[in-house]
Write a protein that holds these residues in place. Structure first.
Motif, PDB file in Angstrom:
ATOM      1  N   ILE A   2       2.790  13.444   8.763  1.00 61.16           N
ATOM      2  CA  ILE A   2       3.527  12.527   7.891  1.00 61.16           C
ATOM      3  C   ILE A   2       4.129  13.337   6.753  1.00 61.16           C
ATOM      4  N   THR A   3       5.461  13.308   6.649  1.00 58.88           N
ATOM      5  CA  THR A   3       6.142  14.123   5.654  1.00 58.88           C
ATOM      6  C   THR A   3       6.837  13.315   4.569  1.00 58.88           C
ATOM      7  N   GLU A   4       7.073  12.005   4.825  1.00 56.38           N
ATOM      8  CA  GLU A   4       7.758  11.194   3.832  1.00 56.38           C
ATOM      9  C   GLU A   4       7.346   9.735   3.967  1.00 56.38           C
ATOM     10  N   GLY A   5       7.661   8.966   2.935  1.00 58.73           N
ATOM     11  CA  GLY A   5       7.371   7.542   2.956  1.00 58.73           C
ATOM     12  C   GLY A   5       8.335   6.808   2.040  1.00 58.73           C
ATOM     13  N   THR A   6       8.332   5.493   2.149  1.00 53.37           N
ATOM     14  CA  THR A   6       9.207   4.650   1.342  1.00 53.37           C
ATOM     15  C   THR A   6       8.360   3.876   0.346  1.00 53.37           C
TER      16      THR A   6
ATOM     17  N   GLU B 100      -6.767   3.874 -10.406  1.00 59.95           N
ATOM     18  CA  GLU B 100      -6.178   2.542 -10.241  1.00 59.95           C
ATOM     19  C   GLU B 100      -4.938   2.654  -9.361  1.00 59.95           C
ATOM     20  N   MET B 101      -4.710   1.668  -8.494  1.00 58.95           N
ATOM     21  CA  MET B 101      -3.537   1.688  -7.636  1.00 58.95           C
ATOM     22  C   MET B 101      -2.276   1.540  -8.486  1.00 58.95           C
ATOM     23  N   VAL B 102      -1.319   2.454  -8.290  1.00 56.21           N
ATOM     24  CA  VAL B 102      -0.072   2.400  -9.055  1.00 56.21           C
ATOM     25  C   VAL B 102       1.137   2.111  -8.180  1.00 56.21           C
ATOM     26  N   ALA B 103       1.008   2.348  -6.864  1.00 50.18           N
ATOM     27  CA  ALA B 103       2.148   2.116  -5.970  1.00 50.18           C
ATOM     28  C   ALA B 103       1.676   2.013  -4.530  1.00 50.18           C
ATOM     29  N   SER B 104       2.527   1.405  -3.708  1.00 45.39           N
ATOM     30  CA  SER B 104       2.306   1.370  -2.258  1.00 45.39           C
ATOM     31  C   SER B 104       3.453   2.111  -1.600  1.00 45.39           C
ATOM     32  N   VAL B 105       3.103   3.009  -0.686  1.00 46.78           N
ATOM     33  CA  VAL B 105       4.098   3.800   0.033  1.00 46.78           C
ATOM     34  C   VAL B 105       3.899   3.572   1.526  1.00 46.78           C
ATOM     35  N   GLU B 106       4.976   3.253   2.219  1.00 45.55           N
ATOM     36  CA  GLU B 106       4.914   3.006   3.657  1.00 45.55           C
ATOM     37  C   GLU B 106       5.513   4.189   4.408  1.00 45.55           C
ATOM     38  N   THR B 107       4.772   4.665   5.405  1.00 44.19           N
ATOM     39  CA  THR B 107       5.282   5.729   6.273  1.00 44.19           C
ATOM     40  C   THR B 107       5.545   5.113   7.637  1.00 44.19           C
ATOM     41  N   ASP B 108       5.960   5.942   8.584  1.00 40.69           N
ATOM     42  CA  ASP B 108       6.191   5.417   9.930  1.00 40.69           C
ATOM     43  C   ASP B 108       4.875   5.073  10.636  1.00 40.69           C
ATOM     44  N   LYS B 109       3.728   5.473  10.038  1.00 41.83           N
ATOM     45  CA  LYS B 109       2.437   5.244  10.684  1.00 41.83           C
ATOM     46  C   LYS B 109       1.472   4.375   9.894  1.00 41.83           C
ATOM     47  N   VAL B 110       1.599   4.345   8.566  1.00 39.06           N
ATOM     48  CA  VAL B 110       0.588   3.685   7.743  1.00 39.06           C
ATOM     49  C   VAL B 110       1.180   3.322   6.381  1.00 39.06           C
ATOM     50  N   THR B 111       0.576   2.309   5.732  1.00 47.47           N
ATOM     51  CA  THR B 111       0.907   2.004   4.342  1.00 47.47           C
ATOM     52  C   THR B 111      -0.227   2.538   3.479  1.00 47.47           C
ATOM     53  N   VAL B 112       0.134   3.293   2.437  1.00 48.25           N
ATOM     54  CA  VAL B 112      -0.843   3.985   1.605  1.00 48.25           C
ATOM     55  C   VAL B 112      -0.781   3.455   0.182  1.00 48.25           C
ATOM     56  N   GLU B 113      -1.947   3.223  -0.414  1.00 47.60           N
ATOM     57  CA  GLU B 113      -2.029   2.891  -1.824  1.00 47.60           C
ATOM     58  C   GLU B 113      -2.143   4.204  -2.600  1.00 47.60           C
ATOM     59  N   VAL B 114      -1.186   4.455  -3.493  1.00 42.84           N
ATOM     60  CA  VAL B 114      -1.221   5.658  -4.321  1.00 42.84           C
ATOM     61  C   VAL B 114      -1.980   5.309  -5.589  1.00 42.84           C
TER      62      VAL B 114
END
Length: 92
Positions: free
Chosen positions: A5-9, A25-39
């Protein structure tokens, strides 16, 4: 995140400029082609700058938020040395 995984939206920012964040604390959600990640926040403090917007594509490891460490609601608990330099949240 996995090596493939190299990038996300950026889907959303849970916090905005001027908001206080706690460590992890969660500050953002980033979606990749495989998973959604809480940053999560790498430090407690106040968000001073966003380097990206919702729907922007970010490269993994790229800074997209600056946090003024130790400033804000929980500043009394932050060590003085940490307040000397800002932290940045990076795309997971």
């Amino acid at each position: 995140m996995g090596d493939s995984i190299t990038e996300g939206t950026i889907l959303e920012f849970a916090k905005n400029v001027g908001n206080h964040v706690a460590l992890e604390e969660m500050v953002a959600s980033v979606e990749t082609d495989k998973v959604t990640v809480e940053v999560r926040a790498p430090a407690a403090g106040t968000i001073t700058k966003l380097f990206a917007s919702v729907d922007d594509t970010v490269i993994v490891g790229t800074d997209f938020m600056e946090i003024d460490v130790g400033v804000g609601e929980a500043s009394a608990a932050a060590p003085a040395a940490a307040a000397a330099s800002p932290a940045v949240a990076a795309a997971a």
